[in-house]
Write a protein that holds these residues in place. Structure first.
Motif, PDB file in Angstrom:
ATOM      1  N   ASN A  47      -7.123  29.033  18.956  1.00 32.68           N
ATOM      2  CA  ASN A  47      -6.358  27.977  19.632  1.00 32.68           C
ATOM      3  C   ASN A  47      -4.851  28.106  19.435  1.00 32.68           C
ATOM      4  O   ASN A  47      -4.073  28.103  20.395  1.00 32.68           O
ATOM      5  N   GLY A  48      -4.435  28.205  18.176  1.00 31.19           N
ATOM      6  CA  GLY A  48      -3.010  28.287  17.903  1.00 31.19           C
ATOM      7  C   GLY A  48      -2.391  29.560  18.442  1.00 31.19           C
ATOM      8  O   GLY A  48      -1.271  29.548  18.969  1.00 31.19           O
ATOM      9  N   ASP A  49      -3.121  30.672  18.363  1.00 29.18           N
ATOM     10  CA  ASP A  49      -2.603  31.945  18.852  1.00 29.18           C
ATOM     11  C   ASP A  49      -2.431  31.915  20.370  1.00 29.18           C
ATOM     12  O   ASP A  49      -1.450  32.464  20.899  1.00 29.18           O
ATOM     13  N   LEU A  50      -3.364  31.302  21.078  1.00 29.73           N
ATOM     14  CA  LEU A  50      -3.236  31.220  22.535  1.00 29.73           C
ATOM     15  C   LEU A  50      -1.977  30.442  22.908  1.00 29.73           C
ATOM     16  O   LEU A  50      -1.222  30.841  23.795  1.00 29.73           O
ATOM     17  N   PHE A  51      -1.760  29.322  22.219  1.00 29.93           N
ATOM     18  CA  PHE A  51      -0.564  28.526  22.493  1.00 29.93           C
ATOM     19  C   PHE A  51       0.699  29.356  22.283  1.00 29.93           C
ATOM     20  O   PHE A  51       1.611  29.363  23.077  1.00 29.93           O
ATOM     21  N   ILE A  90      -4.339  21.970  20.510  1.00 38.35           N
ATOM     22  CA  ILE A  90      -3.386  22.376  19.469  1.00 38.35           C
ATOM     23  C   ILE A  90      -2.978  21.205  18.585  1.00 38.35           C
ATOM     24  O   ILE A  90      -1.949  21.255  17.915  1.00 38.35           O
ATOM     25  N   GLY A  91      -3.789  20.146  18.573  1.00 36.10           N
ATOM     26  CA  GLY A  91      -3.553  19.068  17.618  1.00 36.10           C
ATOM     27  C   GLY A  91      -3.775  19.576  16.202  1.00 36.10           C
ATOM     28  O   GLY A  91      -4.352  20.650  15.979  1.00 36.10           O
ATOM     29  N   ASN A  92      -3.323  18.814  15.216  1.00 32.87           N
ATOM     30  CA  ASN A  92      -3.429  19.249  13.820  1.00 32.87           C
ATOM     31  C   ASN A  92      -4.861  19.586  13.403  1.00 32.87           C
ATOM     32  O   ASN A  92      -5.078  20.433  12.533  1.00 32.87           O
ATOM     33  N   ASP A  93      -5.841  18.951  14.046  1.00 32.84           N
ATOM     34  CA  ASP A  93      -7.232  19.176  13.652  1.00 32.84           C
ATOM     35  C   ASP A  93      -7.873  20.377  14.340  1.00 32.84           C
ATOM     36  O   ASP A  93      -8.908  20.870  13.904  1.00 32.84           O
ATOM     37  N   LEU A  94      -7.274  20.884  15.412  1.00 34.51           N
ATOM     38  CA  LEU A  94      -7.894  21.981  16.153  1.00 34.51           C
ATOM     39  C   LEU A  94      -7.053  23.251  16.209  1.00 34.51           C
ATOM     40  O   LEU A  94      -7.545  24.295  16.635  1.00 34.51           O
TER      41      LEU A  94
END
Length: 245
Positions: A241-245, A231-235
Protein backbone atom coordinates in the motif's frame (compact mmCIF):
# COMPACT_ATOMS: atom_id res chain seq x y z
CA UNK A 1 -13.90 19.51 3.78
CA UNK A 2 -13.06 16.75 6.25
CA UNK A 3 -10.00 15.45 4.41
CA UNK A 4 -7.46 13.18 6.09
CA UNK A 5 -5.00 14.98 8.36
CA UNK A 6 -1.29 14.47 7.55
CA UNK A 7 -0.45 15.34 11.17
CA UNK A 8 -2.90 12.92 12.78
CA UNK A 9 -1.63 9.83 14.60
CA UNK A 10 -5.17 8.40 14.74
CA UNK A 11 -5.01 4.75 13.74
CA UNK A 12 -8.01 4.84 11.40
CA UNK A 13 -8.06 7.90 9.20
CA UNK A 14 -4.84 9.59 10.25
CA UNK A 15 -2.09 10.18 7.69
CA UNK A 16 0.94 10.88 9.89
CA UNK A 17 2.72 7.69 8.78
CA UNK A 18 2.50 8.39 5.05
CA UNK A 19 3.45 12.03 5.65
CA UNK A 20 6.58 10.84 7.44
CA UNK A 21 7.46 8.53 4.56
CA UNK A 22 7.19 11.47 2.16
CA UNK A 23 9.45 13.54 4.43
CA UNK A 24 11.94 10.65 4.48
CA UNK A 25 12.01 10.95 0.68
CA UNK A 26 12.84 14.67 1.01
CA UNK A 27 9.35 16.04 0.37
CA UNK A 28 7.86 18.85 2.44
CA UNK A 29 4.25 18.10 3.42
CA UNK A 30 1.86 20.94 4.19
CA UNK A 31 -1.88 21.40 4.68
CA UNK A 32 -3.51 24.06 2.51
CA UNK A 33 -6.97 25.62 2.71
CA UNK A 34 -8.00 26.70 -0.78
CA UNK A 35 -11.08 28.60 0.34
CA UNK A 36 -9.06 30.69 2.79
CA UNK A 37 -5.69 31.03 1.09
CA UNK A 38 -6.62 31.14 -2.60
CA UNK A 39 -4.10 30.23 -5.32
CA UNK A 40 -2.00 27.15 -4.72
CA UNK A 41 1.73 27.69 -4.09
CA UNK A 42 3.74 27.91 -7.32
CA UNK A 43 6.22 25.34 -5.98
CA UNK A 44 3.61 22.68 -5.16
CA UNK A 45 4.98 19.48 -6.70
CA UNK A 46 1.67 17.69 -6.18
CA UNK A 47 -1.71 18.50 -4.64
CA UNK A 48 -3.42 15.67 -2.79
CA UNK A 49 -7.15 15.79 -2.07
CA UNK A 50 -7.51 12.99 0.47
CA UNK A 51 -11.03 11.76 1.15
CA UNK A 52 -13.14 14.95 1.37
CA UNK A 53 -16.48 14.53 3.13
CA UNK A 54 -18.11 17.59 1.51
CA UNK A 55 -17.84 19.04 -1.96
CA UNK A 56 -15.43 21.78 -3.00
CA UNK A 57 -16.71 25.30 -3.57
CA UNK A 58 -16.73 26.71 -7.13
CA UNK A 59 -13.76 28.99 -6.46
CA UNK A 60 -11.76 26.06 -5.09
CA UNK A 61 -12.45 24.05 -8.23
CA UNK A 62 -11.35 27.07 -10.29
CA UNK A 63 -8.06 27.22 -8.35
CA UNK A 64 -7.44 23.51 -8.98
CA UNK A 65 -8.14 23.99 -12.69
CA UNK A 66 -5.74 26.94 -12.85
CA UNK A 67 -3.07 24.86 -11.12
CA UNK A 68 -3.56 21.98 -13.55
CA UNK A 69 -3.48 24.28 -16.58
CA UNK A 70 0.06 25.30 -15.61
CA UNK A 71 1.23 21.68 -15.49
CA UNK A 72 0.15 20.79 -11.96
CA UNK A 73 -0.10 17.26 -10.58
CA UNK A 74 -3.29 16.24 -8.75
CA UNK A 75 -4.03 13.09 -6.76
CA UNK A 76 -7.75 12.94 -6.06
CA UNK A 77 -8.91 10.28 -3.59
CA UNK A 78 -12.70 10.05 -3.34
CA UNK A 79 -14.19 7.62 -0.83
CA UNK A 80 -17.50 5.82 -0.96
CA UNK A 81 -20.20 8.12 0.43
CA UNK A 82 -20.45 7.73 4.21
CA UNK A 83 -24.24 7.47 3.94
CA UNK A 84 -26.37 6.61 0.88
CA UNK A 85 -28.28 9.89 1.25
CA UNK A 86 -25.16 12.04 1.76
CA UNK A 87 -24.71 14.96 -0.61
CA UNK A 88 -22.60 13.80 -3.58
CA UNK A 89 -19.25 15.44 -4.31
CA UNK A 90 -20.64 16.79 -7.56
CA UNK A 91 -17.94 19.34 -8.38
CA UNK A 92 -15.01 17.02 -7.64
CA UNK A 93 -16.60 14.18 -9.59
CA UNK A 94 -17.17 16.59 -12.49
CA UNK A 95 -13.51 17.66 -12.35
CA UNK A 96 -12.41 14.03 -12.63
CA UNK A 97 -14.79 13.59 -15.56
CA UNK A 98 -13.23 16.55 -17.37
CA UNK A 99 -10.01 14.55 -17.28
CA UNK A 100 -11.61 11.40 -18.65
CA UNK A 101 -12.23 9.55 -15.39
CA UNK A 102 -15.66 8.44 -14.16
CA UNK A 103 -16.07 8.20 -10.38
CA UNK A 104 -18.80 5.65 -9.81
CA UNK A 105 -21.54 5.92 -7.21
CA UNK A 106 -20.87 2.37 -6.14
CA UNK A 107 -19.02 0.08 -3.73
CA UNK A 108 -16.55 -2.51 -5.01
CA UNK A 109 -17.43 -5.94 -3.63
CA UNK A 110 -14.71 -8.61 -3.86
CA UNK A 111 -15.80 -12.23 -3.38
CA UNK A 112 -12.46 -13.73 -4.45
CA UNK A 113 -11.75 -14.62 -0.83
CA UNK A 114 -8.27 -13.08 -0.93
CA UNK A 115 -9.16 -10.75 1.93
CA UNK A 116 -9.77 -13.68 4.28
CA UNK A 117 -6.01 -14.22 4.47
CA UNK A 118 -5.75 -11.09 6.61
CA UNK A 119 -9.18 -11.07 8.24
CA UNK A 120 -11.00 -8.86 5.73
CA UNK A 121 -14.33 -9.44 4.04
CA UNK A 122 -15.72 -8.66 0.58
CA UNK A 123 -15.81 -4.93 1.40
CA UNK A 124 -11.99 -4.86 1.02
CA UNK A 125 -11.04 -5.39 -2.63
CA UNK A 126 -7.53 -6.70 -3.15
CA UNK A 127 -5.30 -6.09 -6.17
CA UNK A 128 -2.53 -8.56 -7.03
CA UNK A 129 -1.89 -7.69 -10.69
CA UNK A 130 -1.91 -4.30 -12.36
CA UNK A 131 -2.61 -2.89 -15.83
CA UNK A 132 0.43 -1.73 -17.77
CA UNK A 133 1.23 1.84 -16.67
CA UNK A 134 4.38 3.78 -15.66
CA UNK A 135 3.10 4.03 -12.07
CA UNK A 136 2.92 0.25 -11.64
CA UNK A 137 5.84 -0.74 -13.84
CA UNK A 138 7.69 -3.60 -12.09
CA UNK A 139 5.29 -3.27 -9.13
CA UNK A 140 4.31 -6.78 -7.99
CA UNK A 141 3.04 -6.30 -4.43
CA UNK A 142 -0.49 -6.92 -3.19
CA UNK A 143 -2.56 -3.87 -2.20
CA UNK A 144 -5.87 -3.63 -0.35
CA UNK A 145 -8.55 -0.93 -0.23
CA UNK A 146 -11.26 -0.55 2.41
CA UNK A 147 -14.68 0.47 1.11
CA UNK A 148 -13.57 1.55 -2.36
CA UNK A 149 -15.58 2.95 -5.25
CA UNK A 150 -14.74 2.74 -8.93
CA UNK A 151 -12.59 5.30 -10.74
CA UNK A 152 -12.73 4.21 -14.36
CA UNK A 153 -11.47 5.61 -17.67
CA UNK A 154 -14.29 7.03 -19.81
CA UNK A 155 -14.41 5.22 -23.12
CA UNK A 156 -13.14 7.54 -25.84
CA UNK A 157 -11.95 10.06 -23.25
CA UNK A 158 -13.18 13.58 -22.45
CA UNK A 159 -11.89 16.81 -24.00
CA UNK A 160 -9.07 14.83 -25.56
CA UNK A 161 -8.06 13.39 -22.18
CA UNK A 162 -7.87 9.59 -22.40
CA UNK A 163 -7.21 7.95 -19.03
CA UNK A 164 -5.73 4.54 -18.27
CA UNK A 165 -6.41 2.05 -15.52
CA UNK A 166 -3.71 1.88 -12.86
CA UNK A 167 -5.26 -0.41 -10.22
CA UNK A 168 -8.17 -2.79 -10.61
CA UNK A 169 -10.01 -5.32 -8.47
CA UNK A 170 -10.12 -9.07 -9.09
CA UNK A 171 -12.31 -10.69 -11.77
CA UNK A 172 -14.43 -12.04 -8.90
CA UNK A 173 -15.65 -8.59 -7.93
CA UNK A 174 -18.19 -6.04 -9.04
CA UNK A 175 -19.26 -2.46 -8.51
CA UNK A 176 -22.39 -2.61 -6.35
CA UNK A 177 -24.73 0.30 -7.13
CA UNK A 178 -27.61 -0.43 -4.73
CA UNK A 179 -25.99 1.34 -1.77
CA UNK A 180 -29.25 1.83 0.10
CA UNK A 181 -29.77 -1.93 0.46
CA UNK A 182 -26.27 -2.88 1.62
CA UNK A 183 -27.50 -3.71 5.12
CA UNK A 184 -29.67 -6.45 3.60
CA UNK A 185 -26.76 -8.06 1.77
CA UNK A 186 -25.41 -7.74 -1.77
CA UNK A 187 -25.51 -9.69 -4.98
CA UNK A 188 -24.36 -8.97 -8.51
CA UNK A 189 -27.25 -7.51 -10.50
CA UNK A 190 -26.32 -6.07 -13.92
CA UNK A 191 -29.94 -4.97 -14.46
CA UNK A 192 -29.43 -2.39 -11.68
CA UNK A 193 -26.20 -1.15 -13.19
CA UNK A 194 -23.69 -3.29 -11.29
CA UNK A 195 -20.33 -3.48 -13.12
CA UNK A 196 -18.64 -6.87 -13.43
CA UNK A 197 -15.00 -6.93 -12.34
CA UNK A 198 -12.20 -6.31 -12.76
CA UNK A 199 -13.30 -2.84 -11.65
CA UNK A 200 -10.91 0.11 -11.89
CA UNK A 201 -9.98 1.35 -8.42
CA UNK A 202 -7.57 3.99 -9.76
CA UNK A 203 -7.06 5.65 -13.15
CA UNK A 204 -4.60 8.23 -14.41
CA UNK A 205 -4.25 10.67 -17.28
CA UNK A 206 -1.51 12.99 -18.56
CA UNK A 207 -1.66 15.87 -21.03
CA UNK A 208 0.42 18.84 -22.14
CA UNK A 209 -0.19 21.88 -19.93
CA UNK A 210 -2.48 24.42 -21.60
CA UNK A 211 -1.23 27.50 -19.76
CA UNK A 212 2.49 26.85 -19.36
CA UNK A 213 5.17 29.43 -20.18
CA UNK A 214 6.16 29.65 -23.85
CA UNK A 215 8.56 26.89 -24.78
CA UNK A 216 7.75 24.86 -21.68
CA UNK A 217 7.10 21.15 -21.97
CA UNK A 218 5.16 21.04 -18.70
CA UNK A 219 2.79 18.11 -18.37
CA UNK A 220 -0.39 17.95 -16.33
CA UNK A 221 -1.09 14.69 -14.53
CA UNK A 222 -4.26 13.60 -12.74
CA UNK A 223 -4.65 10.41 -10.70
CA UNK A 224 -8.06 9.49 -9.29
CA UNK A 225 -8.40 6.76 -6.65
CA UNK A 226 -11.73 5.51 -5.32
CA UNK A 227 -10.41 5.13 -1.77
CA UNK A 228 -8.51 7.20 0.79
CA UNK A 229 -8.26 4.50 3.47
CA UNK A 230 -5.49 2.47 1.86
CA UNK A 231 -2.74 4.78 3.14
CA UNK A 232 -4.24 5.52 6.55
CA UNK A 233 -2.02 4.81 9.56
CA UNK A 234 -3.59 1.37 9.96
CA UNK A 235 -3.17 0.20 6.35
CA UNK A 236 -0.06 1.93 5.02
CA UNK A 237 2.20 -0.96 6.03
CA UNK A 238 -0.07 -3.63 4.55
CA UNK A 239 1.91 -5.33 1.77
CA UNK A 240 2.48 -2.73 -0.99
CA UNK A 241 0.00 0.00 0.00
CA UNK A 242 2.57 2.56 1.05
CA UNK A 243 4.91 1.73 -1.83
CA UNK A 244 2.14 2.16 -4.41
CA UNK A 245 1.33 5.59 -3.00
Amino acid sequence: HGERDPLSQERTGGYAAIAQRLKNDNYDVAKFGLAQEGALPADATIVIVAGPQTDFLPQEIDELKAYLAKGGKLMLMIDVQAKPDAAPLTSLVALAKEWGIEVGNDLIVDISGMGRAFGAGPEVPVAISYPSHPITEKFTLMTAYRLARSASPIEGGTNGHVAQRVVESSPKSWGETDLKSLSKGVGFNPEKGDKQGPVAIASAVAAAATNAPAGSKAETRVLVIGDADFIGNDLINFQGNGDLF
